[in-house]
Scaffold this motif. Structure first.
Motif, PDB file in Angstrom:
ATOM      1  N   ARG A 176       0.831  -1.216   0.000  1.00  0.00           N
ATOM      2  CA  ARG A 176       0.000   0.000   0.000  1.00  0.00           C
ATOM      3  C   ARG A 176       0.860   1.259   0.000  1.00  0.00           C
ATOM      4  N   ARG A 180       0.242   3.562  -3.124  1.00  0.00           N
ATOM      5  CA  ARG A 180      -0.589   4.742  -2.868  1.00  0.00           C
ATOM      6  C   ARG A 180       0.189   5.931  -2.336  1.00  0.00           C
ATOM      7  N   GLY A 181       1.296   5.655  -1.651  1.00  0.00           N
ATOM      8  CA  GLY A 181       2.032   6.754  -1.018  1.00  0.00           C
ATOM      9  C   GLY A 181       3.415   6.984  -1.569  1.00  0.00           C
ATOM     10  N   ARG A 218       1.590  11.100   2.735  1.00  0.00           N
ATOM     11  CA  ARG A 218       1.763   9.859   1.987  1.00  0.00           C
ATOM     12  C   ARG A 218       1.218   8.664   2.766  1.00  0.00           C
ATOM     13  N   ALA A 221      -2.559   8.728   2.569  1.00  0.00           N
ATOM     14  CA  ALA A 221      -3.036   8.197   1.286  1.00  0.00           C
ATOM     15  C   ALA A 221      -2.967   6.684   1.246  1.00  0.00           C
ATOM     16  N   ALA A 222      -1.893   6.133   1.813  1.00  0.00           N
ATOM     17  CA  ALA A 222      -1.707   4.684   1.793  1.00  0.00           C
ATOM     18  C   ALA A 222      -2.716   3.965   2.658  1.00  0.00           C
TER      19      ALA A 222
END
Length: 224
Positions: A176, A180-181, A218, A221-222
Motif C-alpha cells: 500500500r 498509494r504513497g 503519503r 493516502a496509503a
C-alpha cells in the motif's frame, strides 16, 4: 570455550535502531560465560547514536573482552556503501584462524577502495556531522508519523512501523505504501520469527528532511 557457539549482535541494531546499554551487555556477558560462546559484534554503526545516548563497546564490559570478535566496516559510518572495506579484531587465538580463512576464501578489495578507506580513517571523518543529520531525519519521521505505531530508534538510519497495530500484515502495508504513497518500506518478514514479521522498515539514510516532511500525507493516502 566452544569453537562452534557464537552470538551475533549489532548496536545500534538494524532494522530497529535499538542501542544496547550497560545492563544489556552485562546480560550478554552472562550468556557467553554460561554457554562458552564467542560474541561477534557488528560495529558498523557503532557511532550513529542519537540524543547523547552513551556508546558502549562490549570489549569494555567485564567478561566480554576475551570473547569478543569485532567486525568493523566503512560502509555505514563513513557512508562508503558498496566499497566493502572492513576489518576484524579479536583475541589472538581466534584471529590466527580468521586470517587463514580470509587468505584462502576471499579476493583482495580494489586499490581505489583501499586508498579511499585509508584517507577517510586518517583524516576528518565527517561522522559527527552525518550522525546529526540522521538524528534530524529520524526526529522528522517521528514527528510526521505522530499517532501512528512507529518504534523510535536510538541510533542507526532506520525505524520500524507496526503494521499489525494498523490492522494490516507487513507485506500488505508495504504494498500500500508503495502503490498509494510512493514510499518504499520493506516488510521485515525475513528478519526474524516471532516478532519481526509484524513490522515494516523505513530507511532515511538517503532521504533529505524536505522529502520526509511529506510522510504524513503519503501515509494518509496509503491507509485510506
Amino acid at each position: 570455550m566452544s569453537d562452534a557457539a557464537a552470538l551475533l549482535l549489532m548496536s545500534p541494531s538494524m532494522p530497529s535502531g535499538v542501542v544496547l546499554d550497560q545492563e544489556d551487555w552485562a546480560a550478554v556477558a552472562q550468556v557467553c560465560e554460561r554457554t562458552g560462546a564467542y560474541l561477534i559484534y557488528d560495529a558498523a554503526m557503532e557511532r550513529i547514536v542519537f540524543d547523547g545516548h552513551p556508546r558502549i563497546n562490549p570489549c569494555r564490559v567485564d567478561g566480554l573482552a576475551e570473547r569478543t570478535i569485532v567486525i568493523g566496516s566503512m560502509s555505514k559510518e563513513y557512508r562508503m556503501i558498496g566499497w566493502r572495506i572492513g576489518w576484524v579484531a579479536g583475541p589472538p587465538d581466534i584471529m590466527a584462524r580468521v586470517i587463514v580463512a580470509v587468505t584462502y576464501n576471499t579476493t583482495v578489495s580494489s586499490g581505489f577502495a583501499q586508498l579511499g578507506a585509508a584517507a577517510a580513517l586518517g583524516g576528518p571523518s565527517g561522522v559527527q556531522e552525518a550522525v546529526a543529520e540522521y538524528q534530524l531525519r529520524h526526529h522528522t519521521v517521528i514527528r510526521e508519523l505522530d499517532g501512528l505505531p512507529v518504534v523510535r530508534a536510538a541510533g542507526g538510519w532506520s525505524c520500524l512501523v507496526d503494521a499489525e497495530a494498523l490492522g494490516l500484515g507487513a507485506p500488505e502495508l508495504s504494498a500500500r505504501l508503495l502503490a498509494r504513497g510512493r514510499i518504499a518500506a520493506t516488510p521485515m518478514t525475513a528478519w526474524g520469527e516471532a516478532v519481526a514479521g509484524r513490522y515494516v522498515r523505513l530507511v532515511y539514510s538517503n532521504e533529505p528532511v524536505k522529502r520526509l516532511t511529506e510522510l504524513r500525507d503519503r501515509f494518509t493516502a496509503a491507509l485510506a
